[in-house]
Design an enzyme around this catalytic site. Structure first.
Site, mmCIF file in Angstrom:
data_model
loop_
_atom_site.group_PDB
_atom_site.id
_atom_site.type_symbol
_atom_site.label_atom_id
_atom_site.label_comp_id
_atom_site.label_asym_id
_atom_site.label_seq_id
_atom_site.Cartn_x
_atom_site.Cartn_y
_atom_site.Cartn_z
ATOM 1 N N CYS A 377 42.246 36.543 41.914
ATOM 2 C CA CYS A 377 43.313 37.374 42.294
ATOM 3 C C CYS A 377 44.612 37.109 41.577
ATOM 4 C CB CYS A 377 43.631 37.383 43.759
ATOM 5 S SG CYS A 377 44.359 38.917 44.403
ATOM 6 N N HIS A 503 38.476 38.433 45.962
ATOM 7 C CA HIS A 503 38.668 36.847 46.430
ATOM 8 C C HIS A 503 36.966 36.594 46.745
ATOM 9 C CE1 HIS A 503 42.801 36.435 47.157
ATOM 10 N NE2 HIS A 503 42.771 37.552 47.091
ATOM 11 N N GLU A 505 35.951 33.938 47.329
ATOM 12 C CA GLU A 505 35.711 32.864 48.230
ATOM 13 C C GLU A 505 35.321 33.375 49.594
ATOM 14 O OE1 GLU A 505 38.476 33.922 46.965
ATOM 15 O OE2 GLU A 505 40.017 33.742 48.199
HETATM 16 N N1 GLN Z 1 50.659 38.780 44.252
HETATM 17 C C1 GLN Z 1 49.242 39.484 43.797
HETATM 18 C C2 GLN Z 1 49.079 40.903 44.089
HETATM 19 O O1 GLN Z 1 49.738 41.110 45.238
HETATM 20 C C3 GLN Z 1 48.063 38.684 43.960
HETATM 21 C C4 GLN Z 1 47.411 38.736 45.297
HETATM 22 C C5 GLN Z 1 46.811 37.476 45.639
HETATM 23 O O2 GLN Z 1 46.562 36.653 44.860
HETATM 24 N N2 GLN Z 1 45.904 37.785 46.790
HETATM 25 O O3 GLN Z 1 48.341 41.770 43.164
#
Ligand code: GLN
Length: 533
Positions: A377, A503, A505
């Site tokens: 992410c 994600h 994970e």
């Molecule tokens: N802040 C970034 C976004 O909103 C990444 C979000 C995250 O890592 N969950 O796209």
């Protein structure tokens, strides 16, 4: 329908979530269909807006719900995808009741905690139980008995036990047994007090989980039984274990599955232990690698809970242990010393600018030194920013999340996010299809064209820069269905540098570790042996 409610006593942090998950695991592997529900007695509608520093990671479900991290434990222990309905908060309950009141649905009555709030709680619990026709629903109540916040929930559960047929509703209580003095004598008094607090609100426990350092002595068991009216078979010792994945086994050895099944009047097969191999690998790993986890919440590692679990799953499956080196990204701005000697680098998700420059340093270090890298992410976005700055030469490249006036917003707001001002539940959330390109590292990892992974982000790779990034050696090997959203990146000349906008994970499970974590750890072992790619 059968219910098992789990309450907590004495102090918080006794591992009620893991105990609930382990009980669920025992019942599932005894042939029952089981679900689990978490009650969080806070006023937040959901966990989405909560700071990971206070509550640990925000877990994301397939349906896009942002929930307490215990839901992640349930999913991992029962290997089943849950929905947002499985997390009830005070916020959700009150919002519903107030909206009903505004619609005039209470027909002029005074709206009160009892019966209106308690009825809404019961309705929500029963809805979860009925929608999937489960055999057993486990209900974990957050907090400890005596908290003002949890009163309406405990009252609702007390009422439910009266309303449901006999022998279909059990109460479990998790307490602590301190061991004090030279002789480490086990003390049952806090348990006695906690159970009497529970009884004073009309709840008699059927099972007690006694959390202690050492196994519960015969004497302590007898004493607890005498003072609480819980039969000795219902008193389960939860002593320290090397790892949470050992807990179901400890419970099983005390006959818990059979006892619960018998008390609920259910019939089932015997417990099939699916985790023997996992326990063996966890207790005697054959190799160990060190992975730097570069983040800004490294003092509270629960903020990265699912990452830790994913590494544990890899150990359970492969026998390769990961020692996580927690690296506070702010410290990397002045020196990369903390990264020297590690066999891999993981940059997890995150929000806000603090700590980002250090993460850029970590991504550069991994790229230039050919250290195995996984970005998740924000880690994915950081890899793009670093590459744009140092390979494309766009010195000021940044995400518009961190610098609104950057000359090169290589990471930019998702178009559908324009004008969104509410913070809760408004990101690109939950399970989305990712299409993987043939002939890429991602394809060799996943071995299939279409995968579903969970998302939680507002920003993405700016389409205007994709051509330039691609021409300089960054390959976007996974995209969304329309091909406009970049989901996976890798480097043309590397097998061991990969990142995902999703994600990975969150869907890692003990018997199905997340592929990207397997890939990172396997590459880290190669790197440790001196194979660099
Ligand atoms: N802040 C970034 C976004 O909103 C990444 C979000 C995250 O890592 N969950 O796209």
């Amino acid at each position: 329908m059968h219910y098992v409610a789990i309450t907590g006593g004495v102090i918080s942090g006794l591992g009620k979530g893991t105990i609930t998950s382990s009980l669920a695991h025992l019942l599932v592997n005894s042939g029952l269909q089981v679900s689990a529900l978490k009650i969080d007695p806070y006023l937040n509608y959901d966990a989405g807006t909560m700071n990971p520093y206070q509550h640990g990671e925000v877990f994301v479900l397939d349906d896009g719900s942002e929930v307490d991290l215990d839901l992640g434990n349930y999913e991992r222990f029962i290997d089943r995808n849950l929905s947002g309905d499985n997390n009830i908060t005070t916020g959700k309950v009150y919002r519903e009741v107030i909206e009903k009141e505004r619609r005039g649905e209470y027909l002029g009555n005074t709206v009160q905690i009892i019966p209106h709030i308690t009825n809404e709680i019961k309705k929500r619990i029963r809805k979860v139980a009925l929608q999937d026709k489960d055999d057993v629903l486990l209900i974990e109540v957050g907090g400890t008995v005596g908290d003002i916040e949890s009163m309406p929930f405990l009252e609702a559960l007390r009422e439910m036990k009266r309303e449901e047929p006999d022998s279909t509703f059990l109460f479990c209580h998790v307490t602590m047994i301190p061991e004090i003095g030279q002789s480490m004598e086990q003390k049952t008094k806090p348990t006695q007090h906690s159970v009497s607090a529970l009884r004073s609100i009309g709840i008699q426990p059927d099972i007690i989980f006694a959390r202690s350092k050492n196994p519960l002595s015969i004497e302590s068991r007898k004493k607890i039984s005498l003072f609480t009216d819980v039969p000795e078979e219902g008193i389960i010792s939860i002593n320290d274990v090397p790892n949470v994945y050992f807990l179901p086994h400890i419970m099983h050895e005390q006959g818990l599955a059979g006892y619960v099944v018998q008390r609920l009047g259910l019939s089932n097969g015997s417990f099939k232990d699916m985790w023997t191999g996992i326990r063996n690998n966890l207790s005697a790993p054959r190799d160990e690698v060190t992975i730097a986890l570069v983040g800004k919440y490294t003092e509270l590692t629960d903020a990265y809970f699912s990452h830790k679990e994913a590494f544990t799953h890899v150990t359970g499956m492969t026998g390769v242990k990961t020692a996580i080196k927690w690296v506070n990204s702010d410290l990397l701005k002045s020196s990369t010393e903390m990264l020297e000697g590690v066999h891999g680098v993981l940059i997890p998700g995150g929000f806000g600018y603090r700590g980002v420059e250090g993460k850029v340093v970590a991504a550069r270090y991994a790229r230039e030194n050919k250290v195995p890298f996984l970005g998740i992410c924000m880690g994915f976005q950081v890899a793009v920013i670093e590459f744009a700055r140092n390979v494309l030469g766009l010195k000021g490249a940044n995400s518009s999340e961190f610098d609104n006036s950057t000359a090169d917003p290589v990471i930019d707001l998702l178009p559908e996010q324009e004008g969104v001002s509410d913070k809760g539940g408004t990101m690109r959330l939950g399970s989305r299809k990712v299409i993987i390109e043939d002939g890429t590292e991602a394809m060799s990892i996943y071995g299939q064209k279409e995968i579903f992974e969970r998302h939680r982000h507002r920003f993405e790779v700016n389409p205007k820069y994709i051509k330039r990034l691609t021409e300089s050696g960054m390959k976007f090997s996974g995209k969304d269905e329309e091909g406009i959203r970049m989901e996976i990146l890798e480097l043309n000349d590397r097998h061991n540098f990969i990142a995902s906008q999703y994600h990975a994970e969150f869907k890692s499970r003990p018997l199905k570790p997340a592929y990207l974590y397997m890939h990172l750890v396997m590459n880290a072992t190669k790197y440790k042996r001196g194979e660099r790619n």
